[in-house]
Design a protein around this motif. Structure first.
Motif, PDB file in Angstrom:
ATOM      1  N   PHE A  57       1.800  38.520  54.724  1.00 14.68           N
ATOM      2  CA  PHE A  57       2.762  37.952  53.780  1.00 14.68           C
ATOM      3  C   PHE A  57       4.143  38.512  54.093  1.00 14.68           C
ATOM      4  N   SER A  58       4.265  39.839  54.051  1.00 14.00           N
ATOM      5  CA  SER A  58       5.515  40.487  54.448  1.00 14.00           C
ATOM      6  C   SER A  58       5.300  41.986  54.571  1.00 14.00           C
ATOM      7  N   ALA A  59       5.861  42.543  55.638  1.00 19.47           N
ATOM      8  CA  ALA A  59       5.802  43.989  55.848  1.00 19.47           C
ATOM      9  C   ALA A  59       6.868  44.724  55.053  1.00 19.47           C
ATOM     10  N   GLY A  60       7.644  43.998  54.250  1.00 15.26           N
ATOM     11  CA  GLY A  60       8.696  44.625  53.459  1.00 15.26           C
ATOM     12  C   GLY A  60      10.039  44.526  54.136  1.00 15.26           C
ATOM     13  N   ALA A  61      10.842  45.557  53.964  1.00 14.56           N
ATOM     14  CA  ALA A  61      12.205  45.547  54.510  1.00 14.56           C
ATOM     15  C   ALA A  61      12.203  45.642  56.033  1.00 14.56           C
ATOM     16  N   ASP A  62      13.119  44.924  56.635  1.00 14.83           N
ATOM     17  CA  ASP A  62      13.341  45.024  58.072  1.00 14.83           C
ATOM     18  C   ASP A  62      13.738  46.464  58.409  1.00 14.83           C
ATOM     19  N   LEU A  63      12.998  47.106  59.311  1.00 14.16           N
ATOM     20  CA  LEU A  63      13.211  48.526  59.589  1.00 14.16           C
ATOM     21  C   LEU A  63      14.609  48.814  60.129  1.00 14.16           C
ATOM     22  N   ALA A  64      15.126  47.921  60.966  1.00 16.19           N
ATOM     23  CA  ALA A  64      16.466  48.140  61.521  1.00 16.19           C
ATOM     24  C   ALA A  64      17.521  48.110  60.419  1.00 16.19           C
ATOM     25  N   GLU A  65      17.369  47.178  59.473  1.00 23.06           N
ATOM     26  CA  GLU A  65      18.345  47.071  58.392  1.00 23.06           C
ATOM     27  C   GLU A  65      18.167  48.150  57.328  1.00 23.06           C
ATOM     28  N   MET A  66      16.988  48.782  57.301  1.00 25.50           N
ATOM     29  CA  MET A  66      16.796  49.885  56.361  1.00 25.50           C
ATOM     30  C   MET A  66      17.762  51.026  56.652  1.00 25.50           C
ATOM     31  N   GLN A  67      18.119  51.179  57.913  1.00 26.59           N
ATOM     32  CA  GLN A  67      19.028  52.256  58.296  1.00 26.59           C
ATOM     33  C   GLN A  67      20.458  51.986  57.830  1.00 26.59           C
ATOM     34  N   THR A  68      20.738  50.756  57.464  1.00 27.16           N
ATOM     35  CA  THR A  68      22.092  50.396  57.022  1.00 27.16           C
ATOM     36  C   THR A  68      22.135  50.000  55.542  1.00 27.16           C
ATOM     37  N   GLY A  69      21.111  50.421  54.787  1.00 25.81           N
ATOM     38  CA  GLY A  69      21.175  50.254  53.343  1.00 25.81           C
ATOM     39  C   GLY A  69      20.302  49.190  52.726  1.00 25.81           C
ATOM     40  N   LEU A  70      19.486  48.487  53.517  1.00 27.94           N
ATOM     41  CA  LEU A  70      18.686  47.401  52.947  1.00 27.94           C
ATOM     42  C   LEU A  70      17.701  47.910  51.892  1.00 27.94           C
ATOM     43  N   GLY A 117      -7.971  39.557  53.385  1.00 29.04           N
ATOM     44  CA  GLY A 117      -7.357  40.631  54.158  1.00 29.04           C
ATOM     45  C   GLY A 117      -6.004  41.077  53.637  1.00 29.04           C
ATOM     46  N   ALA A 118      -5.638  40.632  52.441  1.00 26.13           N
ATOM     47  CA  ALA A 118      -4.304  40.924  51.905  1.00 26.13           C
ATOM     48  C   ALA A 118      -4.277  42.303  51.241  1.00 26.13           C
ATOM     49  N   GLU A 119      -4.022  43.321  52.037  1.00 24.36           N
ATOM     50  CA  GLU A 119      -3.895  44.674  51.505  1.00 24.36           C
ATOM     51  C   GLU A 119      -2.541  44.850  50.813  1.00 24.36           C
ATOM     52  N   VAL A 120      -2.445  45.886  49.983  1.00 34.06           N
ATOM     53  CA  VAL A 120      -1.206  46.218  49.285  1.00 34.06           C
ATOM     54  C   VAL A 120      -0.905  47.693  49.501  1.00 34.06           C
ATOM     55  N   PHE A 121       0.302  48.001  49.919  1.00 33.48           N
ATOM     56  CA  PHE A 121       0.723  49.405  49.913  1.00 33.48           C
ATOM     57  C   PHE A 121       2.235  49.474  49.792  1.00 33.48           C
ATOM     58  N   TYR A 122       2.677  50.516  49.076  1.00 36.77           N
ATOM     59  CA  TYR A 122       4.092  50.648  48.712  1.00 36.77           C
ATOM     60  C   TYR A 122       4.515  52.082  49.066  1.00 36.77           C
ATOM     61  N   PRO A 123       4.877  52.342  50.323  1.00 38.44           N
ATOM     62  CA  PRO A 123       5.083  53.714  50.798  1.00 38.44           C
ATOM     63  C   PRO A 123       6.451  54.311  50.463  1.00 38.44           C
ATOM     64  N   VAL A 124       6.878  54.170  49.215  1.00 38.26           N
ATOM     65  CA  VAL A 124       8.201  54.690  48.844  1.00 38.26           C
ATOM     66  C   VAL A 124       8.251  56.218  48.880  1.00 38.26           C
ATOM     67  N   MET A 125       7.150  56.860  48.537  1.00 37.51           N
ATOM     68  CA  MET A 125       7.128  58.318  48.582  1.00 37.51           C
ATOM     69  C   MET A 125       7.266  58.804  50.021  1.00 37.51           C
ATOM     70  N   LYS A 126       6.529  58.200  50.917  1.00 36.96           N
ATOM     71  CA  LYS A 126       6.560  58.590  52.327  1.00 36.96           C
ATOM     72  C   LYS A 126       7.907  58.293  52.968  1.00 36.96           C
ATOM     73  N   ARG A 127       8.498  57.164  52.586  1.00 34.38           N
ATOM     74  CA  ARG A 127       9.767  56.744  53.185  1.00 34.38           C
ATOM     75  C   ARG A 127      10.969  57.468  52.594  1.00 34.38           C
ATOM     76  N   GLY A 128      10.811  58.031  51.410  1.00 32.67           N
ATOM     77  CA  GLY A 128      11.923  58.739  50.787  1.00 32.67           C
ATOM     78  C   GLY A 128      12.864  57.862  49.990  1.00 32.67           C
ATOM     79  N   PHE A 129      12.378  56.670  49.605  1.00 30.11           N
ATOM     80  CA  PHE A 129      13.184  55.760  48.797  1.00 30.11           C
ATOM     81  C   PHE A 129      12.568  55.604  47.415  1.00 30.11           C
ATOM     82  N   LEU A 130      13.382  55.230  46.446  1.00 32.26           N
ATOM     83  CA  LEU A 130      12.867  54.860  45.138  1.00 32.26           C
ATOM     84  C   LEU A 130      12.389  53.409  45.179  1.00 32.26           C
TER      85      LEU A 130
END
Length: 205
Positions: A57-70, A117-130
């Protein structure tokens, strides 16, 4: 990267960026928000279905744009708010895994149908974001506070069956039958007047 189909008041918005696991960019968030806001106009959509192309469905935020505030962009909350405030029914048809910030748009929907096969995970703790501001409350409303902590604080990855058992998903269907499952959930709302649907939605916290 966002395809929209409109037929008989049924709008389907498809995230199609398969080369990047349907990761969402700022431009894609803005486009999805514009679609949801347009769907809310009088006489527009009677049902909005959000889905993805391919196996994710979606892997979430684009990793490259995460570095610029996404990751902290207000566009995430704009999208979730636009979906949550829709007067018509909204359904997330999860063709595959939903992760990170993409979870917010699915939590804002009235229903969630998912492939096995639709797993769910929200790695905000690991990524350091709220998480997005509205996500914890919506997640807690669906699964309860103890389980919301397991997702947000412990980073627990949920399989589709667990997500269904917890109340995060409403139905599981094979990928080719997701739209049919969504339409079954929407059957009564599509048979009612838009005003009646909107009135009942307003009564549910």
């Amino acid at each position: 990267m966002i395809a929209v189909e409109e037929q008989d008041g049924i709008w389907t918005a498809t995230i199609d960026r398969q080369a990047k696991a349907n990761a969402v960019s700022e431009d894609m968030l803005v486009r999805l928000s514009e679609i949801a806001e347009a769907a809310a106009r009088p006489g527009a959509a009677r049902l909005l279905i959000l889905t993805g192309a391919g196996k994710v469905f979606s892997a979430g935020a684009d990793l490259a744009e995460m570095q610029t505030g996404l990751a902290t962009s207000p566009s995430w909350e704009r999208l979730s708010s636009a979906i949550a405030s829709l007067p018509c029914l909204s359904i997330a048809a999860l063709n595959g895994t939903v992760a990170g910030g993409a979870i917010g748009m699915t939590l804002a929907c009235d229903f969630r149908v998912a492939a096995p096969g639709a797993e769910v995970f929200y790695p905000v703790m690991k990524r350091g974001f709220l998480p997005q501001p509205s996500d914890p409350a919506r997640l807690t409303a669906l699964v309860g506070p103890a389980r919301a902590r397991r997702v947000l604080l412990a980073g627990e990855r949920l399989g589709a069956q667990t997500a269904l058992d917890w109340g995060l998903y409403d139905r599981i269907a094979e990928p080719g039958a997701l739209r049919e499952a969504a339409m079954e959930l929407a059957d009564h709302a599509l048979a009612a007047t838009p005003e009646h649907v909107a009135a009942i939605k307003r009564m549910i916290p």
